[in-house]
Scaffold this motif. Structure first.
Motif, PDB file in Angstrom:
ATOM      1  N   ASP A 127       0.848  -1.185   0.000  1.00 19.58           N
ATOM      2  CA  ASP A 127       0.000   0.000   0.000  1.00 19.58           C
ATOM      3  C   ASP A 127       0.888   1.241   0.000  1.00 19.58           C
ATOM      4  O   ASP A 127       2.119   1.153   0.076  1.00 19.58           O
ATOM      5  CB  ASP A 127      -0.968  -0.013   1.190  1.00 19.58           C
ATOM      6  CG  ASP A 127      -0.279   0.116   2.540  1.00 19.58           C
ATOM      7  OD1 ASP A 127       0.967   0.165   2.593  1.00 19.58           O
ATOM      8  OD2 ASP A 127      -0.985   0.160   3.564  1.00 19.58           O
ATOM      9  N   ASP A 128       0.286   2.423  -0.120  1.00 15.00           N
ATOM     10  CA  ASP A 128       1.058   3.656  -0.281  1.00 15.00           C
ATOM     11  C   ASP A 128       1.970   3.950   0.904  1.00 15.00           C
ATOM     12  O   ASP A 128       3.034   4.556   0.750  1.00 15.00           O
ATOM     13  CB  ASP A 128       0.116   4.847  -0.508  1.00 15.00           C
ATOM     14  CG  ASP A 128      -0.521   4.816  -1.880  1.00 15.00           C
ATOM     15  OD1 ASP A 128       0.001   4.087  -2.751  1.00 15.00           O
ATOM     16  OD2 ASP A 128      -1.546   5.495  -2.083  1.00 15.00           O
ATOM     17  N   GLU A 129       1.572   3.551   2.093  1.00 12.76           N
ATOM     18  CA  GLU A 129       2.377   3.803   3.294  1.00 12.76           C
ATOM     19  C   GLU A 129       3.431   2.723   3.521  1.00 12.76           C
ATOM     20  O   GLU A 129       4.364   2.904   4.311  1.00 12.76           O
ATOM     21  CB  GLU A 129       1.484   3.879   4.538  1.00 12.76           C
ATOM     22  CG  GLU A 129       0.619   5.134   4.602  1.00 12.76           C
ATOM     23  CD  GLU A 129      -0.548   5.075   3.632  1.00 12.76           C
ATOM     24  OE1 GLU A 129      -1.056   3.950   3.398  1.00 12.76           O
ATOM     25  OE2 GLU A 129      -0.947   6.128   3.116  1.00 12.76           O
ATOM     26  N   SER A 144      -3.433  -1.832  -5.457  1.00 11.47           N
ATOM     27  CA  SER A 144      -3.748  -1.260  -4.154  1.00 11.47           C
ATOM     28  C   SER A 144      -4.307   0.147  -4.326  1.00 11.47           C
ATOM     29  O   SER A 144      -3.745   0.967  -5.052  1.00 11.47           O
ATOM     30  CB  SER A 144      -2.482  -1.213  -3.290  1.00 11.47           C
ATOM     31  OG  SER A 144      -2.718  -0.497  -2.094  1.00 11.47           O
ATOM     32  N   LEU A 145      -5.420   0.422  -3.639  1.00 11.60           N
ATOM     33  CA  LEU A 145      -6.040   1.741  -3.661  1.00 11.60           C
ATOM     34  C   LEU A 145      -5.906   2.380  -2.278  1.00 11.60           C
ATOM     35  O   LEU A 145      -5.278   1.829  -1.381  1.00 11.60           O
ATOM     36  CB  LEU A 145      -7.516   1.630  -4.059  1.00 11.60           C
ATOM     37  CG  LEU A 145      -7.827   0.927  -5.383  1.00 11.60           C
ATOM     38  CD1 LEU A 145      -9.336   0.806  -5.574  1.00 11.60           C
ATOM     39  CD2 LEU A 145      -7.205   1.675  -6.558  1.00 11.60           C
ATOM     40  N   ASP A 146      -6.519   3.532  -2.097  1.00 10.11           N
ATOM     41  CA  ASP A 146      -6.531   4.190  -0.786  1.00 10.11           C
ATOM     42  C   ASP A 146      -7.512   3.494   0.165  1.00 10.11           C
ATOM     43  O   ASP A 146      -8.366   2.712  -0.256  1.00 10.11           O
ATOM     44  CB  ASP A 146      -6.946   5.662  -0.938  1.00 10.11           C
ATOM     45  CG  ASP A 146      -5.910   6.472  -1.700  1.00 10.11           C
ATOM     46  OD1 ASP A 146      -4.740   6.060  -1.721  1.00 10.11           O
ATOM     47  OD2 ASP A 146      -6.282   7.526  -2.266  1.00 10.11           O
ATOM     48  N   ASP A 147      -7.390   3.849   1.457  1.00  5.98           N
ATOM     49  CA  ASP A 147      -8.386   3.471   2.469  1.00  5.98           C
ATOM     50  C   ASP A 147      -8.608   1.960   2.560  1.00  5.98           C
ATOM     51  O   ASP A 147      -9.746   1.476   2.612  1.00  5.98           O
ATOM     52  CB  ASP A 147      -9.732   4.156   2.181  1.00  5.98           C
ATOM     53  CG  ASP A 147      -9.613   5.669   2.149  1.00  5.98           C
ATOM     54  OD1 ASP A 147      -8.820   6.208   2.938  1.00  5.98           O
ATOM     55  OD2 ASP A 147     -10.309   6.304   1.333  1.00  5.98           O
ATOM     56  N   ASN A 148      -7.503   1.189   2.543  1.00  5.73           N
ATOM     57  CA  ASN A 148      -7.573  -0.265   2.728  1.00  5.73           C
ATOM     58  C   ASN A 148      -8.329  -0.987   1.618  1.00  5.73           C
ATOM     59  O   ASN A 148      -8.830  -2.094   1.824  1.00  5.73           O
ATOM     60  CB  ASN A 148      -8.228  -0.604   4.079  1.00  5.73           C
ATOM     61  CG  ASN A 148      -7.400  -0.147   5.258  1.00  5.73           C
ATOM     62  OD1 ASN A 148      -6.337  -0.703   5.534  1.00  5.73           O
ATOM     63  ND2 ASN A 148      -7.884   0.884   5.944  1.00  5.73           N
ATOM     64  N   ASP A 191     -12.584  -4.109   0.337  1.00  5.64           N
ATOM     65  CA  ASP A 191     -12.136  -3.336   1.498  1.00  5.64           C
ATOM     66  C   ASP A 191     -11.730  -4.366   2.534  1.00  5.64           C
ATOM     67  O   ASP A 191     -12.573  -5.138   3.008  1.00  5.64           O
ATOM     68  CB  ASP A 191     -13.278  -2.450   2.029  1.00  5.64           C
ATOM     69  CG  ASP A 191     -12.829  -1.531   3.166  1.00  5.64           C
ATOM     70  OD1 ASP A 191     -11.932  -1.934   3.935  1.00  5.64           O
ATOM     71  OD2 ASP A 191     -13.392  -0.432   3.296  1.00  5.64           O
ATOM     72  N   GLU A 214      -4.254   9.235  -9.645  1.00  6.84           N
ATOM     73  CA  GLU A 214      -4.316   9.723  -8.273  1.00  6.84           C
ATOM     74  C   GLU A 214      -5.748   9.919  -7.795  1.00  6.84           C
ATOM     75  O   GLU A 214      -6.074   9.677  -6.629  1.00  6.84           O
ATOM     76  CB  GLU A 214      -3.533  11.036  -8.156  1.00  6.84           C
ATOM     77  CG  GLU A 214      -3.415  11.556  -6.736  1.00  6.84           C
ATOM     78  CD  GLU A 214      -2.555  12.804  -6.635  1.00  6.84           C
ATOM     79  OE1 GLU A 214      -2.386  13.319  -5.513  1.00  6.84           O
ATOM     80  OE2 GLU A 214      -2.051  13.274  -7.677  1.00  6.84           O
ATOM     81  N   GLN A 249      -8.328   8.172  -8.583  1.00  5.59           N
ATOM     82  CA  GLN A 249      -8.896   6.844  -8.363  1.00  5.59           C
ATOM     83  C   GLN A 249     -10.394   6.791  -8.649  1.00  5.59           C
ATOM     84  O   GLN A 249     -11.153   6.093  -7.975  1.00  5.59           O
ATOM     85  CB  GLN A 249      -8.592   6.352  -6.941  1.00  5.59           C
ATOM     86  CG  GLN A 249      -7.112   6.182  -6.677  1.00  5.59           C
ATOM     87  CD  GLN A 249      -6.793   5.519  -5.363  1.00  5.59           C
ATOM     88  OE1 GLN A 249      -7.686   5.175  -4.593  1.00  5.59           O
ATOM     89  NE2 GLN A 249      -5.519   5.330  -5.079  1.00  5.59           N
TER      90      GLN A 249
END
Length: 407
Positions: free
Chosen positions: A134-136, A176-180, A195, A219, A221
């Motif tokens: 994921d992004d993090e 992988s997207l944002d917010d899990n 999710d 970005e 999405q």
């Protein structure tokens, strides 16, 4: 069903022949062999001198030559016991994940002196086809032929979520997207949005009848673009949970994609070696078309800058091209077997590539920073020569470099 690289069964019958072409991975064999005596001037020598004279007016060639004199440090190769299917750099740390055919993920730390295996995660019962962070960089997602989707905590190695029988068919690719959230695509053209905090998928959409080779989003999405083994590009409205557009059918399967020009341009590669450029949100038909390596499948690509892409595939050679304007820049590196995947490190210093020879190689590509802004559409270009030109990261030198040292 269309044959896919990620399901390759290694055939070593042609391996010895290919190794004759690229039989050295060490810096000691950088210079191409020649039987030319030092005190003789040959026609090839003269031709190379003439080429050098023509290159004097080409700012790109000047920049490449200047970069060749600089040290090109990179991590040593990684050799694995099992066939490698996918690789992925960590988004913040000097860590790379390697997914293999037996379902394991190997986590390596790297630097210019060594690569160290930190952990082996036995996560899938069959081939692990895709691994992503994921992004993090806190969660690692993986999926594969066993139809399972797994989310793993990177720091502890513990399981965060597991979906058994997530698809009816083996899963081929993952984003992988944002917010899990993650998106997965399978061998039968089905896409699912997940999710990982929830038990079941958010939605399921059928976008084709063949495997989904690659997926990407920008970005915002809002739209997910899917490349299909049936030769189509399909986009999904992720907010509306529906198909947005579907392209006409092309004459070969699409294999990989990349975004350029501040995410306004989508580049899609095919199994015939052709590259198709689409405007973002206009996925019905391409706006431009390029011929990469004729009749050689482009299996993977990675954007390097807003204008430069590196591609590779069944011939094992990594090639760089400038897309706006279009120009071949040369050879970034070589493998002795077909290349399966490419990725770029979090700081943009290295490209990593994995091949059917169970190896991962690193290529220092910082020299592209000095080349990107020098491309001039009005300059005279020799596509054949540019495609075979060895760039500073390559394992080999150009014949003109060798002859220049004899005068």
């Amino acid at each position: 069903m269309t044959m896919k690289f990620k399901d390759f069964d290694r055939d070593t019958s042609d391996e010895s022949e290919m190794e004759e072409d690229f039989d050295s991975d060490s810096d000691e064999d950088d210079v191409e062999n020649t039987d030319t005596p030092d005190n003789e001037t040959t026609k090839e020598e003269q031709n190379n001198e003439d080429d050098d004279d023509e290159d004097d007016d080409d700012e790109v060639i000047k920049a490449i030559k200047a970069e060749k004199n600089k040290p090109r440090d990179h991590p040593p190769n990684i050799i694995c016991d099992d066939a490698i299917v996918d690789i992925c750099f960590h988004p913040a740390n000097d860590l790379i994940a390697i997914a293999n055919m037996v379902g394991d993920i190997l986590l390596y730390e790297y630097n210019n002196n060594e690569t160290v295996l930190k952990e082996t995660i036995e996560v899938h019962t069959k081939a692990c086809r895709d691994v992503e962070f994921d992004d993090e960089g806190t969660t690692m997602y993986s999926t594969g032929k066993d139809k399972t989707i797994v989310a793993t905590d990177v720091q502890t190695g513990k399981l965060k979520q597991c979906y058994n029988d997530a698809h009816e068919e083996p899963v081929y690719t993952l984003v992988s997207l944002d917010d899990n959230k993650i998106v997965t695509g399978d061998d039968a053209g089905t896409v699912k949005l997940w999710d990982i905090r929830k038990k079941d998928s958010i939605f399921t959409i059928k976008v084709g009848e063949d495997y989904i080779s690659d997926m990407l989003t920008n970005e915002a999405q809002k739209y997910l673009v899917c490349a299909g083994g049936d030769g189509t590009i399909t986009s999904i409205d992720l907010k509306g949970n529906k198909i947005y557009t579907r392209s006409e059918q092309y004459d070969a399967e699409f294999t990989c994609m990349g975004l350029f020009r501040s995410e306004t341009k989508l580049l899609a590669a095919s199994a015939t070696g052709r590259l198709y450029l689409f405007n973002w949100k206009e996925f019905g038909y391409h706006s431009d078309e390029y011929i990469g390596q004729k009749k050689i499948s482009v299996q993977c690509m990675v954007p390097i800058t807003q204008n430069i892409v590196v591609t590779s595939g069944e011939d094992g050679i990594l090639r760089a091209a400038h897309m706006f304007p279009q120009r071949q820049l040369g050879v970034v590196g070589q493998h002795s077997m077909p290349v399966e995947r490419l990725d770029i490190s979090h700081d943009g210093t290295y490209i990593a590539s994995c091949s059917h020879n169970n190896d991962v190689k690193f290529w220092n590509i910082t020299y592209f920073e000095s080349i990107d802004t020098l491309i001039n559409v009005n300059e005279k270009q020799d596509k054949k020569k540019d495609m075979s030109n060895n760039l500073p990261s390559s394992n080999y030198k150009n014949s003109s470099d060798f002859f220049s040292g004899l005068v």
